[in-house]
Motif scaffolding. Structure first.
Motif, PDB file in Angstrom:
ATOM      1  N   HIS A  12      40.523  24.489  49.947  1.00  0.00           N
ATOM      2  CA  HIS A  12      41.289  25.372  49.049  1.00  0.00           C
ATOM      3  C   HIS A  12      41.826  26.585  49.820  1.00  0.00           C
ATOM      4  O   HIS A  12      42.996  26.943  49.726  1.00  0.00           O
ATOM      5  N   LYS A  13      40.925  27.205  50.626  1.00  0.00           N
ATOM      6  CA  LYS A  13      41.342  28.360  51.437  1.00  0.00           C
ATOM      7  C   LYS A  13      42.414  27.961  52.436  1.00  0.00           C
ATOM      8  O   LYS A  13      43.353  28.708  52.706  1.00  0.00           O
ATOM      9  N   LEU A  14      42.253  26.772  52.995  1.00  0.00           N
ATOM     10  CA  LEU A  14      43.197  26.286  54.011  1.00  0.00           C
ATOM     11  C   LEU A  14      44.599  26.121  53.413  1.00  0.00           C
ATOM     12  O   LEU A  14      45.590  26.602  53.984  1.00  0.00           O
ATOM     13  N   TYR A 151      32.178  35.545  41.914  1.00  0.00           N
ATOM     14  CA  TYR A 151      32.008  36.600  40.905  1.00  0.00           C
ATOM     15  C   TYR A 151      33.230  36.772  39.992  1.00  0.00           C
ATOM     16  O   TYR A 151      33.283  37.725  39.208  1.00  0.00           O
ATOM     17  N   ASP A 152      34.198  35.874  40.092  1.00  0.00           N
ATOM     18  CA  ASP A 152      35.436  35.999  39.316  1.00  0.00           C
ATOM     19  C   ASP A 152      35.225  36.237  37.817  1.00  0.00           C
ATOM     20  O   ASP A 152      35.953  37.044  37.231  1.00  0.00           O
ATOM     21  N   PRO A 153      34.250  35.563  37.165  1.00  0.00           N
ATOM     22  CA  PRO A 153      34.119  35.740  35.704  1.00  0.00           C
ATOM     23  C   PRO A 153      33.711  37.145  35.263  1.00  0.00           C
ATOM     24  O   PRO A 153      33.828  37.471  34.079  1.00  0.00           O
ATOM     25  N   VAL A 171      48.510  34.199  39.805  1.00  0.00           N
ATOM     26  CA  VAL A 171      48.399  35.660  39.690  1.00  0.00           C
ATOM     27  C   VAL A 171      47.336  36.159  40.657  1.00  0.00           C
ATOM     28  O   VAL A 171      47.572  37.092  41.441  1.00  0.00           O
ATOM     29  N   LYS A 172      46.143  35.558  40.611  1.00  0.00           N
ATOM     30  CA  LYS A 172      45.060  36.029  41.483  1.00  0.00           C
ATOM     31  C   LYS A 172      45.513  36.006  42.954  1.00  0.00           C
ATOM     32  O   LYS A 172      45.246  36.944  43.710  1.00  0.00           O
ATOM     33  N   ASN A 173      46.199  34.954  43.332  1.00  0.00           N
ATOM     34  CA  ASN A 173      46.575  34.822  44.748  1.00  0.00           C
ATOM     35  C   ASN A 173      47.643  35.799  45.210  1.00  0.00           C
ATOM     36  O   ASN A 173      47.915  35.878  46.408  1.00  0.00           O
TER      37      ASN A 173
END
Ligand code: IMP
Length: 198
Positions: A12-14, A151-153, A171-173
């Motif tokens: 996912h990070k990649l 810890y997103d929640p 949005v988060k990205n």
């Protein structure tokens, strides 16, 4: 096109990094260079860990590379869990247990200010460069949302009223700590802009 190794096993990070670096740089993950080693991460700071991971690949595999390390820093807890965010509730802990410990430690506290901080270490032809991204926000007292991870929640970034776990990845990205650190890396690699931290 130059190739850089992103010192991660996280697909996912990649993919996220490839998109952020706008496919102008060729990025491969650890499996892309046949590295399945257990890379040590024993630093006491995010910077030490990011450098340690990048050096492991540069020194053993001789690729230009970059590594990231992230922590959640909570003001009322003197910056904890910080570099220990992944194992806050113990060595084999998971996000559920980590969040439970965080909420228990913050019970009754009115100062809920927190920030995520990412440090990216780049090793480029043997030279070290460091980049940092932060996002400020606060910790709420119960979990909300199912997206994201860690810890997103329980984290609401400043200027928003939803947790990272309620926001879309899109949005988060664009606003996250990691996105900001990767943007700095991009500016440096593509546009030659100076790194943010020493
Ligand atoms: P890493 O350095 O990216 O592996 O992050 C270390 C730990 O910080 C993770 O295991 C998560 O608990 C937490 N973390 C890192 N990034 C995020 C994020 O974007 N949202 C929530 N938690 C995160």
């Amino acid at each position: 096109m130059e190739t850089f190794v992103f010192v991660t096993n996280n697909q996912h990070k990649l993919e996220e990094a490839k998109a952020m670096l706008k496919n102008k740089i060729n990025i491969v993950g650890l499996s892309g260079i046949g590295c399945y080693d257990n890379i040590p991460e024993t630093g006491k700071t995010l910077k030490e860990n990011a450098l340690q991971k990048a050096h492991f690949i540069y020194d053993n595999y001789h690729y230009n590379c970059f590594a990231d390390d992230t922590g959640l820093e909570v003001e009322a807890l003197d910056g904890s869990p910080g570099v220990y965010s992944a194992r806050y509730a113990g060595e084999s802990s998971n996000s559920e247990a980590n969040i439970a410990k965080l909420l228990a430690n913050l019970e009754g506290k009115t100062n809920r200010k927190a920030r995520f901080r990412t440090v990216v270490a780049l090793l480029y032809n043997g030279n070290e460069f460091l980049f940092e991204g932060t996002v400020n926000g606060h910790i709420i007292s119960e979990r909300k949302g199912v997206n994201g991870f860690g810890y997103d929640p329980v984290f609401i970034p400043n200027g928003y009223n939803q947790t990272f776990a309620e926001q879309s990845a899109a949005v988060k990205n664009t606003i996250s700590h990691r996105a900001k650190a990767m943007a700095q890396l991009y500016e440096f690699l593509i546009k030659n802009k100076k790194p943010t931290i020493q």
